[in-house]
Design an enzyme around this catalytic site. Structure first.
Site, PDB file in Angstrom:
ATOM      1  N   THR A  33       0.829  -1.218  -0.219  1.00 60.43           N
ATOM      2  CA  THR A  33       0.021  -0.025   0.005  1.00 60.43           C
ATOM      3  C   THR A  33       0.836   0.800  -0.477  1.00 60.43           C
ATOM      4  O   THR A  33       2.118   0.880  -0.855  1.00 60.43           O
ATOM      5  CB  THR A  33      -1.070  -0.237   1.502  1.00 60.43           C
ATOM      6  OG1 THR A  33      -1.886   1.151   1.047  1.00 60.43           O
ATOM      7  CG2 THR A  33      -0.445   0.077   2.364  1.00 60.43           C
ATOM      8  N   ASN A  34       0.163   2.195   0.164  1.00 53.55           N
ATOM      9  CA  ASN A  34       1.122   3.464   0.336  1.00 53.55           C
ATOM     10  C   ASN A  34       0.906   4.569   1.301  1.00 53.55           C
ATOM     11  O   ASN A  34       0.129   3.993   2.243  1.00 53.55           O
ATOM     12  CB  ASN A  34       1.177   4.516  -0.859  1.00 53.55           C
ATOM     13  CG  ASN A  34      -0.193   4.766  -0.668  1.00 53.55           C
ATOM     14  OD1 ASN A  34      -1.232   5.901  -0.630  1.00 53.55           O
ATOM     15  ND2 ASN A  34      -0.909   4.163  -2.270  1.00 53.55           N
ATOM     16  N   LEU A  35       1.004   5.582   1.661  1.00 53.91           N
ATOM     17  CA  LEU A  35       1.313   6.798   2.957  1.00 53.91           C
ATOM     18  C   LEU A  35      -0.116   7.774   2.965  1.00 53.91           C
ATOM     19  O   LEU A  35       0.053   8.286   3.547  1.00 53.91           O
ATOM     20  CB  LEU A  35       2.548   7.725   2.961  1.00 53.91           C
ATOM     21  CG  LEU A  35       3.501   6.507   3.569  1.00 53.91           C
ATOM     22  CD1 LEU A  35       4.856   7.171   3.430  1.00 53.91           C
ATOM     23  CD2 LEU A  35       3.625   5.939   4.464  1.00 53.91           C
ATOM     24  N   SER A  36      -0.748   7.322   2.146  1.00 59.12           N
ATOM     25  CA  SER A  36      -2.110   7.939   1.919  1.00 59.12           C
ATOM     26  C   SER A  36      -3.021   7.379   3.023  1.00 59.12           C
ATOM     27  O   SER A  36      -3.002   6.503   3.053  1.00 59.12           O
ATOM     28  CB  SER A  36      -2.556   8.234   0.808  1.00 59.12           C
ATOM     29  OG  SER A  36      -3.332   9.046   0.858  1.00 59.12           O
ATOM     30  N   ALA A 100      -4.834   8.095  -3.422  1.00 58.12           N
ATOM     31  CA  ALA A 100      -3.150   7.989  -4.180  1.00 58.12           C
ATOM     32  C   ALA A 100      -3.486   6.053  -4.542  1.00 58.12           C
ATOM     33  O   ALA A 100      -3.555   5.331  -4.355  1.00 58.12           O
ATOM     34  CB  ALA A 100      -2.428   7.789  -2.763  1.00 58.12           C
TER      35      ALA A 100
END
Ligand code: CTP
Ligand code: CA
Length: 227
Positions: A33-36, A100
């Site tokens: 996943t990502n940091l959003s 994101a």
């Protein structure tokens, strides 16, 4: 200004918004996943609703409450977000792509948890590219004339140059740029609006204030397009 006194600049308009990260499974217990955090997308949904719009929010995994009066559908992967957007896009006046979205997904995620081996060997992941949701909607717009498409770009450097070229590459009238480490997980941000005339900086403020400014900029532009 409190919510009840926001000018109803989007009354009668249907707005579709994506927010948050997406999650790409590796196996049933792991993923990429990502940091959003989803805070900006949720602030935009709230601001659009305050402005009188009928708002649908397609959200990746977040820890946030649904803004008052907003219809929300939860998704996990980029493919699920793509499918949900395509299900809802008909009849929308504006599409705001704040999510994101993971650029890649794992090919053939394992159905069972991948176990460690005794010899220290590591799994090899193969990736393939996810569909580009915003670019697909923008292609549709170029045929039908709507919805009005707004993109977001989180960069780590060269924001002015990358923002302007990304807006053109995506074929959209308005792109909101920001620097990833200035925004992810935070309550405030600095954003830059890119359109066909160049760019405008909106100075650092909390995300709801920026979202209300963005909604007012979008309302001015769709007025001109007379959707
Ligand atoms: N976006 C999308 N679907 C994707 C990837 C991105 O809808 N598969 C949208 C994002 O929601 C955002 C815009 O496209 O509104 C720009 O995303 P960004 O990640 O900055 O651009 P990319 O084209 O993916 O380029 P890169 O990550 O290489 O900078
Ligand atoms: Ca990307």
């Amino acid at each position: 200004m409190i919510a009840a006194f926001q000018p109803k600049v989007l009354a009668g308009k249907r707005i579709l918004i994506t927010a948050g990260p997406t999650f790409e499974a590796i196996d049933p217990v792991r993923g990429i996943t990502n940091l959003s955090s989803g805070k900006m997308g949720y602030a935009v949904a709230r601001a659009a609703r305050e402005a009188g719009a009928d708002v649908t929010l397609i959200s990746g995994p977040t820890a946030l409450a649904t803004p008052f009066g907003v219809a929300r559908q939860n998704v996990k992967s980029a493919q699920q977000m793509f499918d949900a957007v395509m299900d809802h896009i008909g009849g929308q006046h504006v599409f705001i792509s704040v999510a994101a979205v993971a650029d890649w997904k794992v090919v053939n995620p394992s159905e069972q948890k991948v176990k460690k081996t005794g010899d220290g060997s590591v799994p090899e992941l193969k990736f393939e590219q996810n569909p580009d949701i915003l670019a697909s909607v923008a292609t549709r717009t170029s045929l039908a004339g709507w919805p009005y498409c707004v993109g977001f770009a989180a960069e780590s450097e060269n924001l002015i140059e990358y923002g302007a070229s990304k807006r053109e590459r995506k074929g959209i009238p308005l792109l909101v740029g920001n620097i990833g480490h200035n925004t992810f997980g935070q309550d405030d941000n600095t954003i830059i609006l890119f359109d066909e005339h160049g760019h405008t900086i909106l100075p650092r403020a909390d995300k709801l204030t920026l979202a209300r400014q963005l909604i007012s900029e979008i309302a001015k532009r769709i007025d001109k397009n007379s959707l």
